[in-house]
Write an enzyme that holds these catalytic residues in place. Structure first.
Site, PDB file in Angstrom:
ATOM      1  N   THR A   1       9.341  -2.548   9.728  1.00  0.00           N
ATOM      2  CA  THR A   1      10.654  -3.191   9.732  1.00  0.00           C
ATOM      3  C   THR A   1      11.461  -2.823   8.520  1.00  0.00           C
ATOM      4  O   THR A   1      12.682  -2.721   8.575  1.00  0.00           O
ATOM      5  CB  THR A   1      10.458  -4.717   9.797  1.00  0.00           C
ATOM      6  OG1 THR A   1       9.876  -5.029  11.044  1.00  0.00           O
ATOM      7  CG2 THR A   1      11.769  -5.466   9.643  1.00  0.00           C
TER       8      THR A   1
ATOM      9  N   TYR B   1      14.853  -5.620  16.914  1.00  0.00           N
ATOM     10  CA  TYR B   1      15.408  -4.404  16.280  1.00  0.00           C
ATOM     11  C   TYR B   1      14.429  -3.256  16.512  1.00  0.00           C
ATOM     12  O   TYR B   1      13.340  -3.438  17.076  1.00  0.00           O
ATOM     13  CB  TYR B   1      15.594  -4.638  14.778  1.00  0.00           C
ATOM     14  CG  TYR B   1      14.350  -5.188  14.131  1.00  0.00           C
ATOM     15  CD1 TYR B   1      14.182  -6.557  13.938  1.00  0.00           C
ATOM     16  CD2 TYR B   1      13.294  -4.343  13.786  1.00  0.00           C
ATOM     17  CE1 TYR B   1      13.019  -7.064  13.403  1.00  0.00           C
ATOM     18  CE2 TYR B   1      12.126  -4.843  13.263  1.00  0.00           C
ATOM     19  CZ  TYR B   1      11.991  -6.209  13.069  1.00  0.00           C
ATOM     20  OH  TYR B   1      10.827  -6.712  12.569  1.00  0.00           O
TER      21      TYR B   1
ATOM     22  N   THR C   1       4.804  -5.114   8.568  1.00  0.00           N
ATOM     23  CA  THR C   1       4.050  -6.294   8.113  1.00  0.00           C
ATOM     24  C   THR C   1       2.950  -6.681   9.094  1.00  0.00           C
ATOM     25  O   THR C   1       2.009  -7.367   8.713  1.00  0.00           O
ATOM     26  CB  THR C   1       4.990  -7.505   7.950  1.00  0.00           C
ATOM     27  OG1 THR C   1       5.622  -7.778   9.209  1.00  0.00           O
ATOM     28  CG2 THR C   1       6.025  -7.240   6.877  1.00  0.00           C
ATOM     29  N   ASP C   2       3.040  -6.226  10.358  1.00  0.00           N
ATOM     30  CA  ASP C   2       2.079  -6.717  11.360  1.00  0.00           C
ATOM     31  C   ASP C   2       0.632  -6.369  11.002  1.00  0.00           C
ATOM     32  O   ASP C   2      -0.257  -7.181  11.198  1.00  0.00           O
ATOM     33  CB  ASP C   2       2.405  -6.137  12.746  1.00  0.00           C
ATOM     34  CG  ASP C   2       3.636  -6.799  13.347  1.00  0.00           C
ATOM     35  OD1 ASP C   2       4.067  -6.364  14.435  1.00  0.00           O
ATOM     36  OD2 ASP C   2       4.166  -7.732  12.716  1.00  0.00           O
TER      37      ASP C   2
ATOM     38  N   LYS D   1      -0.993 -12.274   7.190  1.00  0.00           N
ATOM     39  CA  LYS D   1       0.342 -12.641   7.698  1.00  0.00           C
ATOM     40  C   LYS D   1       0.183 -13.919   8.512  1.00  0.00           C
ATOM     41  O   LYS D   1      -0.584 -13.945   9.480  1.00  0.00           O
ATOM     42  CB  LYS D   1       0.917 -11.505   8.543  1.00  0.00           C
ATOM     43  CG  LYS D   1       2.321 -11.796   9.086  1.00  0.00           C
ATOM     44  CD  LYS D   1       2.912 -10.585   9.799  1.00  0.00           C
ATOM     45  CE  LYS D   1       4.335 -10.891  10.331  1.00  0.00           C
ATOM     46  NZ  LYS D   1       4.963  -9.713  10.993  1.00  0.00           N
TER      47      LYS D   1
ATOM     48  N   GLU E   1     -24.351 -21.624  12.966  1.00  0.00           N
ATOM     49  CA  GLU E   1     -24.149 -21.846  14.411  1.00  0.00           C
ATOM     50  C   GLU E   1     -25.029 -20.941  15.276  1.00  0.00           C
ATOM     51  O   GLU E   1     -24.995 -21.014  16.491  1.00  0.00           O
ATOM     52  CB  GLU E   1     -22.674 -21.589  14.754  1.00  0.00           C
ATOM     53  CG  GLU E   1     -21.743 -22.682  14.270  1.00  0.00           C
ATOM     54  CD  GLU E   1     -22.049 -24.027  14.923  1.00  0.00           C
ATOM     55  OE1 GLU E   1     -21.843 -25.055  14.278  1.00  0.00           O
ATOM     56  OE2 GLU E   1     -22.537 -24.025  16.087  1.00  0.00           O
TER      57      GLU E   1
HETATM   58  N1  DGL Z   1       6.916  -3.806  14.322  1.00  0.00           N
HETATM   59  C1  DGL Z   1       6.443  -4.642  13.244  1.00  0.00           C
HETATM   60  C2  DGL Z   1       5.723  -3.768  12.207  1.00  0.00           C
HETATM   61  O1  DGL Z   1       6.108  -2.606  12.034  1.00  0.00           O
HETATM   62  C3  DGL Z   1       7.571  -5.365  12.592  1.00  0.00           C
HETATM   63  C4  DGL Z   1       7.126  -6.276  11.554  1.00  0.00           C
HETATM   64  C5  DGL Z   1       7.560  -5.838  10.172  1.00  0.00           C
HETATM   65  O2  DGL Z   1       7.389  -4.664   9.760  1.00  0.00           O
HETATM   66  O3  DGL Z   1       7.991  -6.731   9.474  1.00  0.00           O
HETATM   67  O4  DGL Z   1       4.782  -4.263  11.586  1.00  0.00           O
END
Ligand code: DGL
Length: 362
Positions: free
Chosen positions: A45, A59, A125-126, A198, A319
């Site tokens: 992003t 986006y 971020t993913d 995250k 467990e």
């Molecule tokens: N498509 C997600 C990624 O590239 C968007 C999330 C982001 O980068 O904040 O991880």
């Protein structure tokens, strides 16, 4: 008077040249004094674009090239001498083991150079936490490696990317950051690669370490650190990917009420060498799936009991009777990070006692 004036003009011109020479020498000296940071861009992003400045969902990620990301932060030159490389251009939900290996090898080459003081990686971020943890285990340098991302695309009003890049470079440029393992810097906060995850789909403060907390803050291009992870990383790990071209296949089976063995059987049929069981609670095994896990272990596939809870240790022989079943427990690693450690462990051994030691070490 005319002669007199021209002498003054000549003198003024000479003084100007001398002043310029001094200033450019000083600037040059200052530039030489500033740390050299390389930004490796991978997409996400932070490099995303949208049709309007108010669009923060839907986006397109991974569009803007690294040069443009750097140009958007003119103040970077006050913090470090920065060069950019476009290592990949992917939305990080599509991150691959191949990109990880390419990234890690490039970082190790760069950090072995005396003229490189730190690395910043721009990343979606993913899966940022996964790339960070993988690098935490295979980067062979004490120099700072800092991952940054953004929750708003580069076209957004109040985009968070430029400032995250500015802070990330400041962290990578600081001697204080050395020897702390791979770091994650967004939203003025610094997290450790091992513990960060995250936790929110949308908000700028999405990166947290639920069990152990932040390691520091970065304010006014100055990082301050308050704690360090007790687990081994970077130059203290036993993993070396220099000659590794592929990582052993390991997948994650998610636990939930009324789950079944179909996904597990599919992974085994596909040739997996390890399975992470992201169980409910303390890594509990459903009665209808436990026999399939035992059967899978007997085929030589390593089974790691992890937890979908996102916090707390999965305790050995809690467990399930791990000693009897010859299973491994993930300790406090999330399933997605347990997968990374198990892949690297399997590049060295299939011995479950050795693998369990690794889960208590990293
Ligand atoms: N498509 C997600 C990624 O590239 C968007 C999330 C982001 O980068 O904040 O991880």
């Amino acid at each position: 008077m005319h002669m007199h004036k021209s002498r003054w003009q000549t003198a003024a011109r000479l003084a100007g040249c001398a002043l310029f020479a001094m200033l450019s020498a000083a600037a040059g000296a200052q530039q030489e004094q500033r740390p050299n940071v390389v930004i490796l861009a991978t997409g996400g992003t932070i490099a995303g674009t949208a049709a309007t400045a108010t669009q923060v969902a839907g986006y397109t990620a991974a569009k803007v090239p690294v040069e443009q990301l750097i140009d958007a932060v003119p103040d970077l030159k006050k913090v470090a001498n920065v060069k950019g490389e476009q290592l990949a251009q992917v939305a990080s939900e599509s991150m691959t083991n191949d990109v990880w290996l390419k990234l890690a090898k490039r970082i190790n080459v760069l950090l072995a150079q005396p003229d490189v003081d730190g690395i910043v990686i721009t990343h979606g971020t993913d899966t940022l936490e996964e790339t960070a943890y993988f690098l935490n285990l295979v980067v062979k340098s004490r120099k700072p490696v800092v991952l940054v991302g953004a929750m708003r695309p580069s076209t957004a009003m109040s985009a968070d990317g430029p400032f995250n890049i500015y802070n990330g470079v400041a962290v990578a440029a600081s001697k204080e950051s050395a020897g702390r393992g791979v770091l994650v810097s967004l939203n003025d906060q610094i997290n450790s690669a091992r513990d960060v995850t995250k936790v929110n789909t949308m908000t700028l403060d999405t990166f947290r370490a639920p069990d152990f907390g932040l390691v520091g803050y970065v304010v006014g291009a100055q990082p301050s650190f308050y704690r360090a992870s007790t687990r081994k990383h970077t130059t203290d790990t036993e993993f070396d990917i220099t000659n590794v071209e592929t990582l052993p296949p390991v997948d994650i089976v998610y636990g939930y009420a009324n789950m079944n063995r179909v996904p597990l059987d599919a992974f085994v049929a596909a040739g997996d060498k390890g399975i992470i069981h992201a169980g409910v609670g303390d890594g509990s095994l459903a009665a209808q799936v436990k026999p399939a896990l035992i059967e899978t272990r007997k085929k030589g596939v390593i089974i790691v009991r992890s937890s979908r809870t996102g916090g707390g240790p999965v305790v050995r022989n809690g467990e399930a009777n791990d000693d009897e079943l010859d299973f491994v427990v993930s300790d406090t690693l999330t399933p997605q990070k347990a997968r990374i450690l198990l892949m690297l462990a399997l590049t060295k051994t299939n011995n479950t006692k050795e693998i369990q030691r690794m889960f208590y070490t990293y």
